[in-house]
Write a protein that holds these residues in place. Structure first.
Motif, PDB file in Angstrom:
ATOM      1  N   ASN A   1       1.399  17.114  15.663  1.00 33.11           N
ATOM      2  CA  ASN A   1       0.236  17.839  16.150  1.00 33.11           C
ATOM      3  C   ASN A   1      -0.583  18.380  14.981  1.00 33.11           C
ATOM      4  O   ASN A   1      -1.822  18.319  14.978  1.00 33.11           O
ATOM      5  N   ARG A   2       0.099  18.875  13.983  1.00 33.84           N
ATOM      6  CA  ARG A   2      -0.571  19.420  12.796  1.00 33.84           C
ATOM      7  C   ARG A   2      -1.311  18.319  12.045  1.00 33.84           C
ATOM      8  O   ARG A   2      -2.466  18.493  11.641  1.00 33.84           O
TER       9      ARG A   2
ATOM     10  N   ARG B   1      -4.413  17.252  13.977  1.00 36.99           N
ATOM     11  CA  ARG B   1      -5.473  18.265  13.860  1.00 36.99           C
ATOM     12  C   ARG B   1      -6.196  18.135  12.521  1.00 36.99           C
ATOM     13  O   ARG B   1      -7.421  18.189  12.444  1.00 36.99           O
TER      14      ARG B   1
ATOM     15  N   GLN C   1      -8.347  14.958  12.445  1.00 33.30           N
ATOM     16  CA  GLN C   1      -9.581  15.124  13.208  1.00 33.30           C
ATOM     17  C   GLN C   1     -10.577  16.008  12.473  1.00 33.30           C
ATOM     18  O   GLN C   1     -11.786  15.763  12.517  1.00 33.30           O
TER      19      GLN C   1
ATOM     20  N   ASP D   1      -3.618  25.138  17.963  1.00 32.41           N
ATOM     21  CA  ASP D   1      -4.733  24.295  18.386  1.00 32.41           C
ATOM     22  C   ASP D   1      -5.824  25.143  19.035  1.00 32.41           C
ATOM     23  O   ASP D   1      -6.998  24.761  19.067  1.00 32.41           O
TER      24      ASP D   1
ATOM     25  N   GLY E   1      -8.455  22.500  18.814  1.00 36.05           N
ATOM     26  CA  GLY E   1      -8.100  21.777  17.602  1.00 36.05           C
ATOM     27  C   GLY E   1      -9.049  22.031  16.450  1.00 36.05           C
ATOM     28  O   GLY E   1      -8.775  21.634  15.321  1.00 36.05           O
TER      29      GLY E   1
END
Length: 727
Positions: A219-220, A223, A226, A286, A326
């Protein structure tokens, strides 16, 4: 090594072997993205910045071929400070292609070389993200015989992809180990909060994060990937131009429009927005959470925005809603802020509710004065030789000035000298026995304002000397015929975070002997910048002068050395002018004529220092801070660290034991109950930190380890007076 770079690092052993590496190489051979074509404003801005450097910088160093090559080398390190992304072949390729022409390109507004290199950086970054995600999809062993050096600032770049991927593998594994250990701590704290609700101080601090360490890291990485994709062209231009300026010296900088706005806010203590403070949500970063609302601010006036709301989207007036889950806090701030009188719509919801419960709130932006961040004053009672002394404390966060309001002729505007004058008038009515001017962590600000400030304390005479690149020296002086708003005993508190204007203030007080200077050696920023708001896009600060003490010595690099040293809370941390690349050199000029008060002889200073050292060695707060310094030395990013969870856990346990022992020794010495274990200690610290974050800055109780410096400075001030008046 930057935090961002650390999070991008970390992948484990070669367990996957050559087959995995080969499949990755074939998948990662995508060509660089075609960079953007600069528009007219961006080209003009580039030429303007190049002209400033070529003709107006203090160093009088032309922007020639040699400087262009230096800027190019600096650019590689700015993009990839830990040298984990660019291969040596990348650097060689672009150096051969652009080193001889980089300066000439900037002069004609050509950003193409910098853009091409940035796109290679983006390619390498995305290769890392792809590599790490693929690795995390496999069985990653957290028990290896490998070691990793995290700080590679001076290390050679990788010669090939095999070397790079071997490091990435260790890097990602190391990150996964860190998250795993952190999650173990979080779960232990959750249990502590559930078993002992009083620890939470009435707050919901149970994280309850059920994600696996792999899910958290994925997830990190997503992020960050993105955020890199969302970078705007102006921000890429900012990276190129800021690197060019920083190659001349660390304090010449270029700021793209968004950052230029932030600079203006920090200088003016004023912003145009909706009146909320925000930060990443503790349970799920997020999301961005609204922490507090400014009293009477636009958001509060709507009655529809509440503390703890999570921000899901932001829409400019008349434009589509942008999903900001995010997004970084900086990105969200840039979307929310805007011109006074314009509207912005925010989509928010309360935690633990479905997205369907979200609400859209339209808010009209307005000017918000940041009252909490200005000068604060208070009175503390300090025990001294069997009695009590009333000590005024003047906390100066920066030497701020609303330049725009002053230029426009406004009758009222924020300025540190005006706020200090009000504070001193209030303290003079409090019958104080002495004054502490607290400049700890003050980054500086307006040169005019620090001169005005000194005039409130100094009778008359020169305050600081300013030398330009032609050798001309200007002397700022106090010419008010001996007027002093405060003429009593005083001490100035400084530390490594005290810079620029703070150093001018402390140096003048020290040279005149007007008061004791106490703490630790300052940053060492002895240069003065002009702010250029006349660029086509954004703004710039350009070093054009250096300032010197009235005794002729520069504070550049050297800083202000205190009369009496206290514990340095930044000991062992790479911080300050002496750690920057390309700092200006220390030198001296002719002293100006001034008359010191002569209160502090060398013998007196030595006596005071000796007595203070003895007190610090027995003071629970100073002993605690000294122990923290020693514990910090156990971790050194320049030294190899084990990529093995058992060894890292053992190392963490050792650090935890030492920190808990230091804390409990302090608590016992001050009559407080010791913590039973590390988890309870950390849970209590989290609760206290959360509680303090919800308070206005000037309403937060002072931490005892911070207040110890004030008390010791006051004691030294009174000891100096006693020694001077004793026959």
């Amino acid at each position: 090594m930057s935090k961002t770079q650390y999070l991008l690092s970390g992948v484990a052993t070669v367990a996957a072997g050559a087959i995995f590496a080969q499949s990755y190489i074939s998948a990662a051979m995508a060509s660089d993205k075609v960079g953007f074509e600069p528009n007219t404003e961006q080209k003009v801005t580039t030429r303007q910045v190049a002209l400033l450097l070529d003709r107006m910088h203090y160093l009088e160093q032309p922007l020639d071929r040699e400087m262009g090559a230096k800027i190019l080398a600096m650019y590689f390190d700015q993009l990839d400070p830990s040298r984990t992304l660019f291969l040596q072949s990348d650097v060689d390729e672009f150096t051969k292609k652009y080193a001889n022409t980089f300066a000439a390109r900037l002069k004609r507004g050509d950003l193409s070389a910098g853009i091409e290199i940035f796109e290679r950086y983006r390619t390498r970054s995305n290769e890392y993200y792809g590599f790490a995600k693929t690795l995390l999809a496999s069985d990653v062993s957290l028990n290896t015989q490998d070691t990793i050096v995290l700080d590679r600032e001076e290390a050679p770049r990788f010669a090939n992809k095999d070397e790079q991927m071997a490091y990435w593998r260790k890097q990602t594994t190391f990150a996964l180990i860190g998250i795993t250990l952190g999650q173990e701590d979080d779960k232990a704290k959750d249990k502590a909060f559930l078993d002992n609700p009083e620890l939470s101080r009435g707050q919901d601090l149970v994280r309850g994060d059920e994600r696996t360490p792999k899910e958290i890291l994925l997830n990190r990485l997503t992020r960050q990937e993105q955020q890199l994709a969302r970078l705007k062209n102006d921000e890429i231009m900012e990276t190129i131009l800021n690197t060019a300026m920083m190659t001349y010296d660390p304090h010449s900088n270029y700021f793209a429009p968004v950052q230029a706005n932030e600079m203006q806010i920090q200088t003016n203590l004023q912003l145009e927005g909706i009146g909320v403070s925000i930060r990443p949500d503790r349970k799920n970063p997020d999301y961005t959470r609204i922490v507090t609302l400014v009293d009477g601010g636009p958001a509060q006036k709507t009655g529809q925005i509440r503390a703890n709301d999570l921000i899901l989207g932001v829409a400019q007036d008349g434009e589509p809603m942008v999903d900001v889950v995010g997004f970084s806090v900086r990105e969200i701030v840039s979307l929310i802020r805007g011109a006074r009188g314009t509207s912005v719509t925010v989509r928010v919801k309360q935690p633990n509710t479905p997205d369907s419960a979200a609400r859209n709130v339209t808010i009209v932006r307005d000017v918000i004065e940041q009252e909490d961040t200005g000068v604060h004053h208070r009175v503390v009672e300090v025990p001294y030789r069997g009695g009590i002394k009333r000590v005024g404390v003047l906390e100066i966060p920066s030497f701020y000035l609303n330049f725009q309001a002053r230029r426009s002729g406004a009758s009222e505007y924020r300025a540190v000298s005006l706020d200090t004058e009000k504070a001193l008038n209030a303290l003079n009515h409090e019958n104080i026995d002495g004054l502490i001017v607290d400049l700890r962590n003050n980054p500086g600000g307006s040169l005019d304002e620090v001169a005005k400030m000194l005039g409130l304390f100094i009778k008359e005479g020169p305050l600081v000397q300013i030398r330009d690149n032609q050798g001309n020296v200007q002397v700022y002086a106090d010419k008010d015929e001996g007027k002093q708003l405060y003429a009593g005993d005083m001490a100035v508190l400084i530390n490594l975070g005290s810079a620029s204007a703070s150093e001018i203030f402390a140096a003048a007080v020290q040279d005149y002997g007007r008061g004791l200077v106490v703490g630790s050696t300052t940053t060492g920023k002895g240069s003065a910048q002009v702010q250029r708001d006349d660029l086509a896009l954004g703004s710039a600060t350009l070093t054009q002068r250096k300032f010197y003490r009235i005794n002729g010595g520069s504070t550049q690099n050297k800083g202000v050395v205190p009369d009496v040293e206290l514990v340095n809370i930044y000991e062992g941390i790479e911080f300050g002018e002496r750690e920057y690349k390309n700092p200006l050199e220390w030198d001296t000029i002719k002293a100006t004529s001034f008359t010191p008060e002569g209160k502090y002889t060398k013998g007196l200073i030595e006596t005071l220092a000796s007595q203070s050292k003895t007190r610090q060695s027995t003071n629970p707060q100073f002993r605690y801070l000294s122990e923290l310094n020693a514990i910090r030395q156990l971790d050194d990013d320049k030294q190899p660290a084990d990529v093995d969870i058992d060894k890292r856990r053992a190392k963490a346990d050792l650090v935890e034991q030492k920190m808990l022992m230091a804390e409990n020794t302090r608590r016992q010495a001050t009559g407080e109950k010791p913590y039973t274990d590390w988890t309870t200690y950390q849970a209590s610290i989290d609760a206290l930190a959360e509680e303090r974050s919800l308070m206005k800055e000037n309403e937060r109780p002072k931490l005892p380890e911070e207040e110890a410096f004030v008390i010791e400075a006051a004691t030294l001030m009174f000891d100096a007076k006693a020694n001077n008046t004793t026959p």
